[in-house]
Design a protein around this motif. Structure first.
Motif, PDB file in Angstrom:
ATOM      1  N   LEU A  49     -17.628  -0.430   2.654  1.00  0.00           N
ATOM      2  CA  LEU A  49     -19.229  -1.089   3.168  1.00  0.00           C
ATOM      3  C   LEU A  49     -18.826  -2.695   3.809  1.00  0.00           C
ATOM      4  CD1 LEU A  49     -22.529  -1.485   2.600  1.00  0.00           C
ATOM      5  CD2 LEU A  49     -22.179  -2.194   0.833  1.00  0.00           C
ATOM      6  N   LEU A  50     -18.551  -3.346   3.379  1.00  0.00           N
ATOM      7  CA  LEU A  50     -18.158  -5.369   3.286  1.00  0.00           C
ATOM      8  C   LEU A  50     -17.228  -5.288   4.510  1.00  0.00           C
ATOM      9  CD1 LEU A  50     -16.947  -6.532  -0.226  1.00  0.00           C
ATOM     10  CD2 LEU A  50     -19.577  -6.200   1.073  1.00  0.00           C
ATOM     11  N   PHE A  51     -16.067  -3.980   4.856  1.00  0.00           N
ATOM     12  CA  PHE A  51     -15.413  -4.257   6.658  1.00  0.00           C
ATOM     13  C   PHE A  51     -15.709  -3.137   7.378  1.00  0.00           C
ATOM     14  CE2 PHE A  51     -11.284  -5.606   2.948  1.00  0.00           C
ATOM     15  CZ  PHE A  51     -11.583  -6.614   3.195  1.00  0.00           C
TER      16      PHE A  51
ATOM     17  N   LEU B 214      -8.452   2.306   9.858  1.00  0.00           N
ATOM     18  CA  LEU B 214      -7.416   1.893  10.625  1.00  0.00           C
ATOM     19  C   LEU B 214      -6.575   1.416   9.789  1.00  0.00           C
ATOM     20  CD1 LEU B 214      -9.148   1.016  14.085  1.00  0.00           C
ATOM     21  CD2 LEU B 214      -7.616   3.564  13.709  1.00  0.00           C
ATOM     22  N   VAL B 215      -7.206   0.054   8.474  1.00  0.00           N
ATOM     23  CA  VAL B 215      -6.586  -0.692   8.208  1.00  0.00           C
ATOM     24  C   VAL B 215      -5.808   0.352   6.635  1.00  0.00           C
ATOM     25  CG1 VAL B 215      -6.206  -2.850   6.155  1.00  0.00           C
ATOM     26  CG2 VAL B 215      -7.566  -2.940   8.035  1.00  0.00           C
ATOM     27  N   GLY B 216      -6.614   1.494   6.525  1.00  0.00           N
ATOM     28  CA  GLY B 216      -5.999   2.459   5.350  1.00  0.00           C
ATOM     29  C   GLY B 216      -4.921   3.476   5.830  1.00  0.00           C
ATOM     30  N   LEU B 217      -5.411   3.820   6.907  1.00  0.00           N
ATOM     31  CA  LEU B 217      -4.555   4.264   8.172  1.00  0.00           C
ATOM     32  C   LEU B 217      -2.524   4.121   8.394  1.00  0.00           C
ATOM     33  CD1 LEU B 217      -4.337   6.946   9.199  1.00  0.00           C
ATOM     34  CD2 LEU B 217      -4.854   6.070  11.420  1.00  0.00           C
ATOM     35  N   ALA B 218      -2.843   2.259   8.607  1.00  0.00           N
ATOM     36  CA  ALA B 218      -1.780   1.376   9.352  1.00  0.00           C
ATOM     37  C   ALA B 218      -0.876   1.286   8.303  1.00  0.00           C
ATOM     38  CB  ALA B 218      -2.237   0.731  10.044  1.00  0.00           C
ATOM     39  N   GLY B 219      -1.430   1.019   6.855  1.00  0.00           N
ATOM     40  CA  GLY B 219      -1.367   0.726   5.763  1.00  0.00           C
ATOM     41  C   GLY B 219      -0.287   1.482   5.081  1.00  0.00           C
TER      42      GLY B 219
ATOM     43  N   PHE C  38      -3.449   2.251  -0.303  1.00  0.00           N
ATOM     44  CA  PHE C  38      -4.206   2.235   1.009  1.00  0.00           C
ATOM     45  C   PHE C  38      -4.797   3.950   0.525  1.00  0.00           C
ATOM     46  CE2 PHE C  38      -0.698  -1.666   2.582  1.00  0.00           C
ATOM     47  CZ  PHE C  38      -2.159  -2.221   3.015  1.00  0.00           C
ATOM     48  N   ALA C  39      -4.022   4.382   0.202  1.00  0.00           N
ATOM     49  CA  ALA C  39      -4.971   5.808   0.337  1.00  0.00           C
ATOM     50  C   ALA C  39      -6.344   5.575  -0.952  1.00  0.00           C
ATOM     51  CB  ALA C  39      -3.986   7.110  -1.024  1.00  0.00           C
ATOM     52  N   ALA C  40      -6.613   4.730  -1.074  1.00  0.00           N
ATOM     53  CA  ALA C  40      -7.712   4.173  -1.869  1.00  0.00           C
ATOM     54  C   ALA C  40      -8.661   3.778  -0.757  1.00  0.00           C
ATOM     55  CB  ALA C  40      -7.424   2.945  -2.919  1.00  0.00           C
TER      56      ALA C  40
END
Length: 512
Positions: free
Chosen positions: A88-90, A97-102, A129-131
């Motif tokens: 929600l915040l981001f 995209l951050v989760g995917l790249a990480g 990053f999966a979380a």
């Protein structure tokens, strides 16, 4: 922004869902979402069949081997609720995209690992990053598809991936380990991430009411629930590999329980609660979260001990064990689409939940007939097909039910709560069923050894007896779940979505 959020929360009037302008690229977005979700669920099991090879290559001990699996589960389970709020915040696209790249970066590190510590660190990174990625994918799905007919098809595709991912992880893990190297069980995530990142330019969340919002984060709640989830997942994982009497097991479990109670009490007082009580107090949603807890416990036990049986008793190779589960994956995909497209719109989740859990219970009872020399077609294929159908029905019901009716600002946390149930259930089930299996082996040997050293034949019989015992327990768990969840979940179709149908002004910039 406040006005925008209020409009979204108010929702459209009757029939407005059909008036919303559909996203012309929504089916491409669905492909990207499903690829990302597949990457997340694969990694819960893909390393299981690669562990012996990784252990031989990196030279770590048998006692440390559990951490390759546990590190991912602990990081993933501990941070899910926190990351559900970060979505929600981001903003959806940025979180995705951050989760995917990480996740891809952590996988690359794991594939190149030259030590045990480096591999465990990479698994922790994958879990972190999966979380973030898991609640983002499900929230994107619920906000991209608002038309009831299209939503059923979209949830059918997503549910097929979510329900069959653990089995696919075993299949792919066995194939990569046998054909290439255990390292490719990590490197394969770069392929999935690359495919998903090709869709980075798609207008994610174009019709979504969930946007990056300015709101205060519940830091005490974050600390309490993250610590509680860490203690509980770690405690159960330790019990699965060590013993229930060790301080590392009961100490962490007691601490986790206390922290969880403190978190629940704090959520009733917090000005901006991390997990608002309104999310879990709804009968349908709480039933869906409980359903995922029970299914996680039973299905992880099923996979673990069926693989043990196939490899140690029937002498299947890693790849043969994975291929043996392929019919289940196919039947799961079929059932989840039938459930979402044909049954959910007319009858709602209740019949799917009861039927799915009952089918699972029947499949596990059928599996109790296995013997030391059972054949695949005679003893395994039937139960595997039935369980695949049952899992399809369950995921068809759980994913939509657990996210329906929430306010826009709660979409991420509701999505995360589904994953939390599955993660806690998997840790609990693995620990409990490992203990039950070990006790069954000991009792069988004591009863049949007649004060002589046990023979190899006796040990094989004892192992099969332990698998049968576990299958009976899993059957009982699914049967109890059919009664409890069947009573908890309301009859009838789910209510229309409260948000997501409001058209977006074409001049408005697509949210990130």
């Amino acid at each position: 922004m406040a006005t925008q959020s209020a409009d979204a929360a108010a929702g459209p009037g009757p029939g407005a869902a059909g008036a919303a302008e559909p996203d012309p690229k929504r089916w491409l977005i669905l492909v990207v979402i499903c690829v990302a979700q597949l990457m997340v669920v694969l990694d819960a099991t893909i390393m299981n069949l690669a562990l012996p090879s990784a252990q031989e290559d990196l030279g770590f001990s048998l006692a440390n081997r559990q951490w390759i699996v546990t590190a991912y589960a602990v990081a993933f389970g501990s941070l899910l609720l926190f990351c559900g709020r970060l979505v929600l915040l981001f903003g959806l696209k940025r979180s995705f995209l951050v989760g995917l790249a990480g996740f891809a970066g952590a996988s690359a590190v794991g594939g190149a690992a030259n030590s045990f510590e480096m591999l465990v660190s990479a698994r922790v990174g994958q879990g972190v990053f999966a979380a973030l990625l898991a609640p983002a994918t499900l929230t994107l799905l619920t906000t991209t598809f608002t038309d009831p007919k299209e939503k059923g098809k979209a949830f059918g595709a997503y549910g097929a991936v979510a329900a069959s991912g653990a089995g696919l992880g075993l299949i792919i893990g066995g194939a990569l380990t046998s054909g290439l190297s255990w390292r490719w069980c990590m490197y394969v995530n770069l392929l999935f991430a690359g495919v998903a990142l090709l869709g980075a330019g798609l207008p994610f969340g174009r019709n979504a009411a969930v946007r990056s919002m300015r709101t205060k984060l519940d830091f005490p709640g974050v600390i309490l629930v993250s610590a509680a989830m860490f203690c509980i997942v770690y405690g159960f994982s330790n019990a699965a590999n060590e013993d229930w009497s060790t301080p590392q097991t009961w100490g962490f479990l007691v601490a986790g329980g206390v922290l969880l109670v403190a978190f629940a009490a704090w959520q009733t007082r917090a000005a901006h609660p991390l997990l608002p009580p309104r999310v879990v107090l709804d009968r349908n949603r709480s039933g869906a979260y409980l359903l995922m807890l029970l299914v996680g416990a039973g299905i992880f036990g099923f996979f673990l001990f069926l693989i043990y049986y196939m490899q140690t008793t029937l002498d299947y190779s890693a790849i043969a064990s994975g291929v043996a589960l392929l019919p289940m994956v196919v039947f799961t995909a079929v059932a989840v689409n039938i459930g979402n497209i044909k049954i959910m719109p007319k009858y709602g989740p209740k019949p799917l939940v009861i039927a799915g859990l009952t089918l699972n219970a029947g499949a596990l009872v059928w599996l109790t007939r296995v013997e030391v020399d059972s054949g695949y077609a005679a003893a395994l294929l039937g139960p595997i097909l039935v369980l695949g159908f049952g899992m399809g029905f369950i995921f068809a019901a759980a994913l939509q039910t657990g996210t329906t009716g929430v306010e826009p600002q709660d979409a991420g946390i509701a999505s995360a709560s589904i994953q939390v149930g599955q993660q806690l259930g998997g840790s609990l089930g693995t620990a409990l069923l490992n203990t039950i299996a070990a006790s069954a082996i000991t009792d069988y040997v004591k009863e049949h050894a007649q004060e002589r050293p046990p023979t190899e034949e006796l040990l094989q019989l004892a192992a099969v007896d332990s698998y049968v015992t576990v299958f009976w327990w899993c059957a009982g768990l699914f049967a109890a779940g059919a009664v409890i969840c069947g009573l908890l979940i309301r009859s009838g179709p789910l209510p229309a979505p409260a948000f997501g149908a409001k058209p977006v002004d074409k001049a408005e910039k697509a949210p990130s």
